[in-house]
Design a protein around this motif. Structure first.
Motif, mmCIF file in Angstrom:
data_model
loop_
_atom_site.group_PDB
_atom_site.id
_atom_site.type_symbol
_atom_site.label_atom_id
_atom_site.label_comp_id
_atom_site.label_asym_id
_atom_site.label_seq_id
_atom_site.Cartn_x
_atom_site.Cartn_y
_atom_site.Cartn_z
ATOM 1 N N ASP A 18 0.842 -1.198 0.000
ATOM 2 C CA ASP A 18 0.000 0.000 0.000
ATOM 3 C C ASP A 18 0.872 1.242 0.000
ATOM 4 O OD1 ASP A 18 -2.477 -1.183 -0.041
ATOM 5 O OD2 ASP A 18 -2.582 -1.420 2.117
ATOM 6 N N ARG A 100 -3.173 -4.968 -8.772
ATOM 7 C CA ARG A 100 -3.183 -6.150 -7.914
ATOM 8 C C ARG A 100 -3.797 -7.366 -8.614
ATOM 9 N NH1 ARG A 100 -1.880 -4.722 -2.668
ATOM 10 N NH2 ARG A 100 -2.718 -2.784 -1.830
ATOM 11 N N GLU A 154 -8.442 1.120 6.198
ATOM 12 C CA GLU A 154 -8.912 -0.229 5.917
ATOM 13 C C GLU A 154 -8.094 -1.285 6.655
ATOM 14 O OE1 GLU A 154 -9.490 -1.032 1.711
ATOM 15 O OE2 GLU A 154 -11.469 -0.114 1.910
ATOM 16 N N GLU A 157 -4.101 -2.021 6.611
ATOM 17 C CA GLU A 157 -3.317 -0.802 6.415
ATOM 18 C C GLU A 157 -2.599 -0.396 7.703
ATOM 19 O OE1 GLU A 157 -5.428 1.197 2.584
ATOM 20 O OE2 GLU A 157 -6.290 1.759 4.494
HETATM 21 MG MG MG Z 1 -5.793 0.103 -0.272
#
Ligand code: MG
Ligand code: FDM
Length: 215
Positions: A18, A100, A154, A157
């Protein structure tokens, strides 16, 4: 007589932790390809728009709790439910730039380091999916990522978990991988990606066959 099949599109996957800049770079690359006359689309996994994707979204935003093994299979099912369309697009000549794919699937679940969720188990449900023609891995240290304004809200994270994910990614590296130093400027990274992607698009247009995971 039927028109000859168009040159096939390239399947380009972007991976990385991320905050490495995947979404920015994917968006810029798609615009560049289109400006060059290469039909291209931006895709992302998870695709949160499908019924399965909505369950995944609820999990990632902590509106739902789902067993680790079960949610892993949902992420994989989310790729399988898009795989026919993905192959149709490639065959019709559209290059897909995908934010991804299964590598995130394996890395994030394996990073949980729970019994029964070893890497072999994590890889099994994605076996046989279309394999990308190139995997661009945007490499950035957890410290540098955190310095970019911190992580979001999220699930996953968090710096300590992201570190474990990065370790898992390292062990997934294969011949199709291109490591990109994501600490460079947006423009410098994009320039490298354009050159590398252009070569892959050309190779696919010449008929290089699409592979399958995890062959
Ligand atoms: Mg993300
Ligand atoms: N993620 C993504 C997984 O855990 N498994 C997967 O198969 C995929 C594709 O979902 F934390 C994780 C990675 C990330 C989260 O991804 C949502 P985006 O790119 O931030 O939407």
């Amino acid at each position: 007589t039927a028109a000859p099949a168009p040159p096939r599109g390239a399947f380009l996957v972007f991976e990385g932790a991320d905050r490495a800049g995947k979404s920015t770079q994917c968006g810029l690359l798609v615009e560049h390809l289109k400006a060059q006359g290469v039909p291209a689309e931006l895709w992302r996994f998870p695709d949160r728009t499908t019924a399965i994707g909505k369950m995944i979204d609820a999990y990632l935003t902590s509106q739902a709790e789902i067993d680790d093994a079960a949610v892993h299979l949902l992420f994989s099912a989310n790729r399988w439910e898009k795989s026919q369309e993905l192959q149709r697009k490639l065959a019709a000549g559209t290059t897909l730039v995908v934010d991804r794919y299964a590598y995130s699937g394996v890395a994030f679940t394996a990073a949980k380091a729970k019994p029964g969720l070893d890497r072999q188990w994590c890889q099994a449900p994605d076996a046989g999916l279309p394999a990308p023609d190139a995997v661009f891995f945007l490499s950035l240290s957890t410290e540098a990522a955190a310095a970019r304004g911190g992580y979001g809200e999220e699930r996953y994270e968090k710096a300590d978990f992201q570190k474990k994910v990065l370790e898992q990614f390292q062990s997934l590296r294969g011949p199709a991988w291109r490591m990109v130093d994501a600490s460079q400027s947006v423009e410098a990274i994009q320039q490298q990606l354009r050159e590398a992607a252009g070569a892959v698009v050309a190779r696919c247009a010449r008929g290089a066959p699409l592979g399958r995971l995890w062959e």
